[in-house]
Design a protein around this motif. Sequence first.
Motif, PDB file in Angstrom:
ATOM      1  N   ARG A 173       0.832  -1.208   0.000  1.00 24.33           N
ATOM      2  CA  ARG A 173       0.000   0.000   0.000  1.00 24.33           C
ATOM      3  C   ARG A 173       0.866   1.257   0.000  1.00 24.33           C
ATOM      4  N   LYS A 174       1.905   1.246   0.830  1.00 22.32           N
ATOM      5  CA  LYS A 174       2.802   2.394   0.923  1.00 22.32           C
ATOM      6  C   LYS A 174       3.484   2.646  -0.420  1.00 22.32           C
ATOM      7  N   GLN A 175       3.975   1.576  -1.056  1.00 22.13           N
ATOM      8  CA  GLN A 175       4.639   1.718  -2.354  1.00 22.13           C
ATOM      9  C   GLN A 175       3.665   2.249  -3.400  1.00 22.13           C
ATOM     10  N   ARG A 176       2.441   1.775  -3.355  1.00 19.39           N
ATOM     11  CA  ARG A 176       1.431   2.235  -4.313  1.00 19.39           C
ATOM     12  C   ARG A 176       1.145   3.726  -4.115  1.00 19.39           C
ATOM     13  N   GLU A 177       0.985   4.133  -2.852  1.00 22.68           N
ATOM     14  CA  GLU A 177       0.730   5.545  -2.567  1.00 22.68           C
ATOM     15  C   GLU A 177       1.887   6.422  -3.041  1.00 22.68           C
ATOM     16  N   GLU A 178       3.122   5.971  -2.833  1.00 22.89           N
ATOM     17  CA  GLU A 178       4.289   6.736  -3.288  1.00 22.89           C
ATOM     18  C   GLU A 178       4.308   6.834  -4.810  1.00 22.89           C
ATOM     19  N   ARG A 179       4.003   5.741  -5.476  1.00 22.28           N
ATOM     20  CA  ARG A 179       3.985   5.734  -6.936  1.00 22.28           C
ATOM     21  C   ARG A 179       2.923   6.695  -7.471  1.00 22.28           C
ATOM     22  N   ILE A 180       1.752   6.678  -6.852  1.00 22.62           N
ATOM     23  CA  ILE A 180       0.665   7.569  -7.279  1.00 22.62           C
ATOM     24  C   ILE A 180       1.038   9.020  -7.032  1.00 22.62           C
ATOM     25  N   SER A 181       1.629   9.321  -5.878  1.00 21.19           N
ATOM     26  CA  SER A 181       2.000  10.713  -5.587  1.00 21.19           C
ATOM     27  C   SER A 181       3.069  11.203  -6.564  1.00 21.19           C
ATOM     28  N   LYS A 182       4.037  10.357  -6.913  1.00 19.00           N
ATOM     29  CA  LYS A 182       5.049  10.747  -7.895  1.00 19.00           C
ATOM     30  C   LYS A 182       4.404  11.005  -9.249  1.00 19.00           C
ATOM     31  N   GLU A 183       3.449  10.167  -9.605  1.00 19.62           N
ATOM     32  CA  GLU A 183       2.764  10.335 -10.883  1.00 19.62           C
ATOM     33  C   GLU A 183       1.980  11.646 -10.903  1.00 19.62           C
ATOM     34  N   LEU A 184       1.318  11.969  -9.811  1.00 23.85           N
ATOM     35  CA  LEU A 184       0.551  13.212  -9.750  1.00 23.85           C
ATOM     36  C   LEU A 184       1.456  14.438  -9.826  1.00 23.85           C
ATOM     37  N   ILE A 185       2.637  14.341  -9.229  1.00 25.14           N
ATOM     38  CA  ILE A 185       3.584  15.454  -9.276  1.00 25.14           C
ATOM     39  C   ILE A 185       4.099  15.650 -10.699  1.00 25.14           C
ATOM     40  N   SER A 186       4.380  14.565 -11.389  1.00 23.44           N
ATOM     41  CA  SER A 186       4.977  14.670 -12.726  1.00 23.44           C
ATOM     42  C   SER A 186       3.949  14.856 -13.829  1.00 23.44           C
ATOM     43  N   ARG A 187       2.693  14.671 -13.555  1.00 24.18           N
ATOM     44  CA  ARG A 187       1.651  14.751 -14.583  1.00 24.18           C
ATOM     45  C   ARG A 187       1.624  16.094 -15.331  1.00 24.18           C
ATOM     46  N   PRO A 188       1.713  17.239 -14.642  1.00 24.09           N
ATOM     47  CA  PRO A 188       1.660  18.517 -15.385  1.00 24.09           C
ATOM     48  C   PRO A 188       2.836  18.700 -16.351  1.00 24.09           C
ATOM     49  N   TYR A 189       3.938  18.011 -16.125  1.00 21.84           N
ATOM     50  CA  TYR A 189       5.133  18.198 -16.927  1.00 21.84           C
ATOM     51  C   TYR A 189       5.278  17.166 -18.034  1.00 21.84           C
ATOM     52  N   LYS A 190       4.386  16.232 -18.107  1.00 16.27           N
ATOM     53  CA  LYS A 190       4.454  15.215 -19.152  1.00 16.27           C
ATOM     54  C   LYS A 190       4.042  15.801 -20.488  1.00 16.27           C
ATOM     55  N   VAL A 191       4.633  15.259 -21.545  1.00 17.31           N
ATOM     56  CA  VAL A 191       4.281  15.683 -22.886  1.00 17.31           C
ATOM     57  C   VAL A 191       2.896  15.140 -23.201  1.00 17.31           C
ATOM     58  N   LYS A 192       2.041  16.023 -23.656  1.00 16.75           N
ATOM     59  CA  LYS A 192       0.682  15.603 -23.958  1.00 16.75           C
ATOM     60  C   LYS A 192       0.602  15.184 -25.412  1.00 16.75           C
ATOM     61  N   ASP A 193      -0.084  14.111 -25.653  1.00 22.18           N
ATOM     62  CA  ASP A 193      -0.298  13.657 -27.021  1.00 22.18           C
ATOM     63  C   ASP A 193      -1.304  14.582 -27.688  1.00 22.18           C
TER      64      ASP A 193
END
Length: 102
Positions: free
Chosen positions: A58-78
């Motif tokens: 659960r902890k690893q999943r939460e960390e992965r999701i939080s990292k994804e949310l942080i990086s989402r605005p900076y991802k290249v959009k298709d």
Amino acid sequence: MSPRKVTSSLLPLRITIDFIPLENTDIIAETLRIQEAEEKEKYLQKAKKRDEILQLLRKQREERISKELISRPYKVKDKVHNKTPVVPETDSKDQEEVKALD
């Protein structure tokens, strides 16, 4: 070695036990209680280990999701192309035929 002949004196004796002394039943019961307690402890340890593993996942999943949310605005959009739906000719012909019937 030559095979020995089995004689009646070499056959095992058959002993029937009519009763078990009371003190032996207490020892057997105590042994069973100890074995059950050890088995219960073993399963409790397995359950605790399982809970720890699930908590870590659960902890690893939460960390992965939080990292994804942080990086989402900076991802290249298709680029999404607004395409009009392509209607096959057979569908348009069918629709014309239906209108002609009315």
